[in-house]
Design a protein around this motif. Sequence first.
Motif, PDB file in Angstrom:
ATOM      1  N   TYR A 176       0.963  -1.130  -0.166  1.00  0.00           N
ATOM      2  CA  TYR A 176       0.239   0.243   0.365  1.00  0.00           C
ATOM      3  C   TYR A 176       1.095   1.030   0.036  1.00  0.00           C
ATOM      4  O   TYR A 176      -0.091   2.294   0.513  1.00  0.00           O
ATOM      5  CB  TYR A 176      -0.777   0.086   0.931  1.00  0.00           C
ATOM      6  CG  TYR A 176      -1.765  -0.984   1.504  1.00  0.00           C
ATOM      7  CD1 TYR A 176      -2.478  -1.335  -0.113  1.00  0.00           C
ATOM      8  CD2 TYR A 176      -1.721  -2.401   1.665  1.00  0.00           C
ATOM      9  CE1 TYR A 176      -3.548  -2.357   0.221  1.00  0.00           C
ATOM     10  CE2 TYR A 176      -2.552  -3.019   1.980  1.00  0.00           C
ATOM     11  CZ  TYR A 176      -3.619  -3.259   1.373  1.00  0.00           C
ATOM     12  OH  TYR A 176      -4.514  -4.784   0.894  1.00  0.00           O
ATOM     13  N   ASN A 189       3.090   3.642  -4.830  1.00  0.00           N
ATOM     14  CA  ASN A 189       2.469   2.300  -5.653  1.00  0.00           C
ATOM     15  C   ASN A 189       1.069   3.563  -6.581  1.00  0.00           C
ATOM     16  O   ASN A 189       0.815   3.274  -7.485  1.00  0.00           O
ATOM     17  CB  ASN A 189       2.241   1.562  -4.790  1.00  0.00           C
ATOM     18  CG  ASN A 189       3.147   0.336  -4.637  1.00  0.00           C
ATOM     19  OD1 ASN A 189       4.416   0.569  -5.097  1.00  0.00           O
ATOM     20  ND2 ASN A 189       3.321  -0.149  -3.606  1.00  0.00           N
ATOM     21  N   TYR A 190       0.502   4.080  -5.537  1.00  0.00           N
ATOM     22  CA  TYR A 190      -1.064   4.805  -6.213  1.00  0.00           C
ATOM     23  C   TYR A 190      -0.478   6.110  -6.631  1.00  0.00           C
ATOM     24  O   TYR A 190      -2.000   6.759  -6.748  1.00  0.00           O
ATOM     25  CB  TYR A 190      -1.568   4.896  -5.128  1.00  0.00           C
ATOM     26  CG  TYR A 190      -2.069   2.697  -4.529  1.00  0.00           C
ATOM     27  CD1 TYR A 190      -3.410   2.939  -5.204  1.00  0.00           C
ATOM     28  CD2 TYR A 190      -1.536   2.253  -3.751  1.00  0.00           C
ATOM     29  CE1 TYR A 190      -3.771   1.243  -5.051  1.00  0.00           C
ATOM     30  CE2 TYR A 190      -1.829   1.020  -3.694  1.00  0.00           C
ATOM     31  CZ  TYR A 190      -2.951   0.628  -4.586  1.00  0.00           C
ATOM     32  OH  TYR A 190      -3.055  -0.501  -3.985  1.00  0.00           O
ATOM     33  N   SER A 216      -2.709   7.832  -8.832  1.00  0.00           N
ATOM     34  CA  SER A 216      -3.975   6.704  -9.104  1.00  0.00           C
ATOM     35  C   SER A 216      -4.948   6.871  -8.509  1.00  0.00           C
ATOM     36  O   SER A 216      -5.019   8.736  -8.003  1.00  0.00           O
ATOM     37  CB  SER A 216      -3.897   5.770  -8.226  1.00  0.00           C
ATOM     38  OG  SER A 216      -4.582   4.756  -7.489  1.00  0.00           O
ATOM     39  N   PRO A 217      -6.589   7.601  -9.313  1.00  0.00           N
ATOM     40  CA  PRO A 217      -7.287   7.941  -8.988  1.00  0.00           C
ATOM     41  C   PRO A 217      -7.623   8.075  -7.166  1.00  0.00           C
ATOM     42  O   PRO A 217      -8.645   7.500  -6.681  1.00  0.00           O
ATOM     43  CB  PRO A 217      -8.927   7.348  -9.650  1.00  0.00           C
ATOM     44  CG  PRO A 217      -7.925   6.218 -10.515  1.00  0.00           C
ATOM     45  CD  PRO A 217      -6.459   6.420 -10.392  1.00  0.00           C
ATOM     46  N   LEU A 218      -7.648   6.646  -7.165  1.00  0.00           N
ATOM     47  CA  LEU A 218      -7.391   5.505  -5.748  1.00  0.00           C
ATOM     48  C   LEU A 218      -5.660   6.340  -4.233  1.00  0.00           C
ATOM     49  O   LEU A 218      -6.649   5.721  -3.661  1.00  0.00           O
ATOM     50  CB  LEU A 218      -7.417   4.276  -5.811  1.00  0.00           C
ATOM     51  CG  LEU A 218      -8.724   3.751  -6.772  1.00  0.00           C
ATOM     52  CD1 LEU A 218      -8.442   2.186  -7.166  1.00  0.00           C
ATOM     53  CD2 LEU A 218      -9.970   3.816  -5.972  1.00  0.00           C
ATOM     54  N   ASP A 247      -6.037   7.891  -2.707  1.00  0.00           N
ATOM     55  CA  ASP A 247      -6.134   8.571  -1.101  1.00  0.00           C
ATOM     56  C   ASP A 247      -6.681   7.499  -0.529  1.00  0.00           C
ATOM     57  O   ASP A 247      -6.722   7.315   0.827  1.00  0.00           O
ATOM     58  CB  ASP A 247      -7.480   9.555  -1.545  1.00  0.00           C
ATOM     59  CG  ASP A 247      -8.828   9.385  -1.814  1.00  0.00           C
ATOM     60  OD1 ASP A 247      -8.920   8.735  -3.244  1.00  0.00           O
ATOM     61  OD2 ASP A 247     -10.118   8.979  -1.544  1.00  0.00           O
ATOM     62  N   LEU A 248      -7.128   6.253  -1.144  1.00  0.00           N
ATOM     63  CA  LEU A 248      -7.776   5.843  -0.419  1.00  0.00           C
ATOM     64  C   LEU A 248      -6.726   4.380   0.302  1.00  0.00           C
ATOM     65  O   LEU A 248      -6.430   3.406   1.009  1.00  0.00           O
ATOM     66  CB  LEU A 248      -8.805   4.755  -0.830  1.00  0.00           C
ATOM     67  CG  LEU A 248     -10.587   4.872  -1.704  1.00  0.00           C
ATOM     68  CD1 LEU A 248     -11.229   4.121  -2.355  1.00  0.00           C
ATOM     69  CD2 LEU A 248     -11.022   5.241  -0.448  1.00  0.00           C
ATOM     70  N   ALA A 249      -6.036   4.361  -0.166  1.00  0.00           N
ATOM     71  CA  ALA A 249      -4.710   3.327  -0.322  1.00  0.00           C
ATOM     72  C   ALA A 249      -4.175   4.442   0.678  1.00  0.00           C
ATOM     73  O   ALA A 249      -3.262   3.796   1.460  1.00  0.00           O
ATOM     74  CB  ALA A 249      -3.631   3.429  -1.653  1.00  0.00           C
ATOM     75  N   LYS A 276      -8.662  10.541 -15.021  1.00  0.00           N
ATOM     76  CA  LYS A 276      -9.123   9.254 -16.142  1.00  0.00           C
ATOM     77  C   LYS A 276      -9.325   7.984 -16.118  1.00  0.00           C
ATOM     78  O   LYS A 276     -10.448   7.135 -16.588  1.00  0.00           O
ATOM     79  CB  LYS A 276      -9.830  10.369 -17.372  1.00  0.00           C
ATOM     80  CG  LYS A 276     -10.205  11.348 -17.186  1.00  0.00           C
ATOM     81  CD  LYS A 276     -10.874  11.941 -17.939  1.00  0.00           C
ATOM     82  CE  LYS A 276     -11.388  11.474 -20.030  1.00  0.00           C
ATOM     83  NZ  LYS A 276     -12.244  12.016 -19.919  1.00  0.00           N
ATOM     84  N   GLY A 277      -7.805   7.537 -16.090  1.00  0.00           N
ATOM     85  CA  GLY A 277      -8.120   6.091 -16.355  1.00  0.00           C
ATOM     86  C   GLY A 277      -7.211   6.382 -18.424  1.00  0.00           C
ATOM     87  O   GLY A 277      -7.344   5.139 -18.889  1.00  0.00           O
ATOM     88  N   TRP A 278      -6.899   7.331 -18.861  1.00  0.00           N
ATOM     89  CA  TRP A 278      -6.261   7.405 -20.168  1.00  0.00           C
ATOM     90  C   TRP A 278      -5.187   7.269 -20.196  1.00  0.00           C
ATOM     91  O   TRP A 278      -4.217   8.231 -20.342  1.00  0.00           O
ATOM     92  CB  TRP A 278      -7.215   8.597 -20.721  1.00  0.00           C
ATOM     93  CG  TRP A 278      -8.119   8.661 -21.050  1.00  0.00           C
ATOM     94  CD1 TRP A 278      -9.519   7.601 -20.720  1.00  0.00           C
ATOM     95  CD2 TRP A 278      -9.501   9.100 -21.970  1.00  0.00           C
ATOM     96  NE1 TRP A 278     -11.035   7.772 -21.035  1.00  0.00           N
ATOM     97  CE2 TRP A 278     -10.694   8.313 -22.495  1.00  0.00           C
ATOM     98  CE3 TRP A 278      -8.426   9.439 -23.421  1.00  0.00           C
ATOM     99  CZ2 TRP A 278     -11.830   8.899 -23.373  1.00  0.00           C
ATOM    100  CZ3 TRP A 278      -9.800   9.892 -24.485  1.00  0.00           C
ATOM    101  CH2 TRP A 278     -10.811   9.306 -24.424  1.00  0.00           C
ATOM    102  N   SER A 279      -4.870   6.054 -19.822  1.00  0.00           N
ATOM    103  CA  SER A 279      -3.368   6.100 -19.086  1.00  0.00           C
ATOM    104  C   SER A 279      -2.394   6.488 -20.500  1.00  0.00           C
ATOM    105  O   SER A 279      -0.903   6.541 -20.345  1.00  0.00           O
ATOM    106  CB  SER A 279      -2.691   4.690 -18.619  1.00  0.00           C
ATOM    107  OG  SER A 279      -3.772   4.257 -17.943  1.00  0.00           O
ATOM    108  N   ALA A 304      -1.966   9.753 -20.465  1.00  0.00           N
ATOM    109  CA  ALA A 304      -1.154  10.663 -19.593  1.00  0.00           C
ATOM    110  C   ALA A 304       0.144  10.254 -20.021  1.00  0.00           C
ATOM    111  O   ALA A 304       1.185  11.829 -19.793  1.00  0.00           O
ATOM    112  CB  ALA A 304      -1.858   9.826 -18.457  1.00  0.00           C
ATOM    113  N   ARG A 334       4.681   1.417 -14.062  1.00  0.00           N
ATOM    114  CA  ARG A 334       3.167   0.256 -14.074  1.00  0.00           C
ATOM    115  C   ARG A 334       3.270  -0.212 -15.681  1.00  0.00           C
ATOM    116  O   ARG A 334       2.192  -1.289 -16.346  1.00  0.00           O
ATOM    117  CB  ARG A 334       1.932   1.908 -13.866  1.00  0.00           C
ATOM    118  CG  ARG A 334       1.475   1.474 -12.406  1.00  0.00           C
ATOM    119  CD  ARG A 334       0.441   3.083 -12.377  1.00  0.00           C
ATOM    120  NE  ARG A 334       1.192   3.407 -10.918  1.00  0.00           N
ATOM    121  CZ  ARG A 334      -0.074   4.518 -11.231  1.00  0.00           C
ATOM    122  NH1 ARG A 334      -0.567   4.499 -11.689  1.00  0.00           N
ATOM    123  NH2 ARG A 334       0.718   4.871  -9.238  1.00  0.00           N
TER     124      ARG A 334
END
Lengths: 283, 210
Positions: free
Chosen positions: B29, B33-34, B37-39, B41-43, B136-139, B142, B169
């Motif tokens: 975590y 690594n994150y 990433s859109p995630l 904050d959760l990580a 947005k996930g358009w890697s 990006a 990644r």
Amino acid sequence: MFGYITIDKSEMLVKDYEAYKAVYCTLCKQLGKDYSVFSRFILNYDCTFYALTALALSDDCPGFCSSRCRFNPFKKCNYLKNDTKALSLAAALTVVTFYYKLVDNIADGSFFEKLLCYIILPYASSWKKLAKKKYPEIDAIVKEMSDSQFEVEKDEQCLIDKAAEPTALMLARVMELLEDDPQKRRVHHNFGYFLGKWIYLLDAVNDFESDKKHKLFNPYIIKYGDSKKEHIDEIRQSLDNCLSEALLSYRLMDIKRFDRIMENVLYYGLTKRQKEVLENKEK
Amino acid sequence: MNPYQVLGVSETATDAEIKAAYRELAKKYHPDNYAQSPLADLAEEKMKEVNEAYDKICEMRKNPSSTNAYSNSYSNTYSNTSSQYGANYTHSDFPDIRRLIREGRLDDALQLLNGIQGTGRNAEWYFLMGMVYSKKGWSEQAYSYFQTACRMDPTNSEFRSALDNASTRRNYNPSGYNTVSSAGCSMCDICAGVMCANCCCECLGGRGCC
């Protein structure tokens, strides 16, 4: 759906393989129960993975039992004991995606393909209606994917990310269905998004030669032209990237069981499948 | 929540086992690594949970009388380095856009960015485009924007670390075993081996086999 999300059997414990097979067989049975005997033939690995994910996240353990297989009465198979929502959702997803795939094939298939699709279409359509009654949201999600895919393919300069978006969003939304909490939904969304993107892109690599021959839409042809051999590393990287992102999301999910099977898929199954597709074409 | 459960170890586990479990999770975590990433904050939340659980277990074991004592004084080996992402710049040409990206209003940010024309499109503009697309996930998009940003300003560490993360990644090998077939014993290796053995035979006075 294309059947790319598979396990790597050789990297699995026998008990995990049995459990995976039980999910597969139960989904087959569920298709027979919810739709018709013939709908059992459209069972695929992607939807099995969806059922597996749903079961891995659900609170209660399904439990196993064994009974005879419908197709081979001499064989005894393991099945999941309890009727769960996970399986009926996965069964609905199977028939709905099958229906829209048929419609898509009718739009740009060869003559014989079209003929075959027209013969099956009435059956698929009746299954789809049943599924829509049960889960209208699944039908809405897949229909939107099909429509926006059609729009995207009109763009002659289409970017890879844009081309993959409809499939990615479809899987993102069906994964979201498995969770109510908004924060966790984001994790599910991301997990589905990148798995969907990976499926779409891998299918595009797989179809590269045939799309070139029939002058069909393919984002990699748009980006790299007629030859993808020199760009195979870049293609691999774009696929790897999707898997890395999916794994990052997976690690934030609340997996309650079947974690070894899920990890087998993510660590070995997907990379194996990807390698097969890439190397087949490198020759 | 039970700190042992957070780390996934039993309450009877040894200190070494606990440390190993903690290391494993911290690696998983780690905010690096994150990054982007859109995630993220959760990580970060998860990482905090793991850190707290580890601190609590250490405290409980060091000081068994006060099982409920909770101290945050332990310095965490794995601190949140990237929580300041986007905030540690000294000067920015587009502070508003950065704020929008932080708030997750990607479409608004993209609209503003697209409104900037000509010479306004400096290295930071390309970097921010990369950030928006990454979230947005358009890697693919990006990645190419990050590349341009780094080409235009190779000295900027913020752009560089974004590109490095994106590059990491783009190689997926989670099982840690090499999936390149030539790493094993290929037909070529076997042929070479046989030829070498044959040479050795000849050297030792034999006639070789071919």
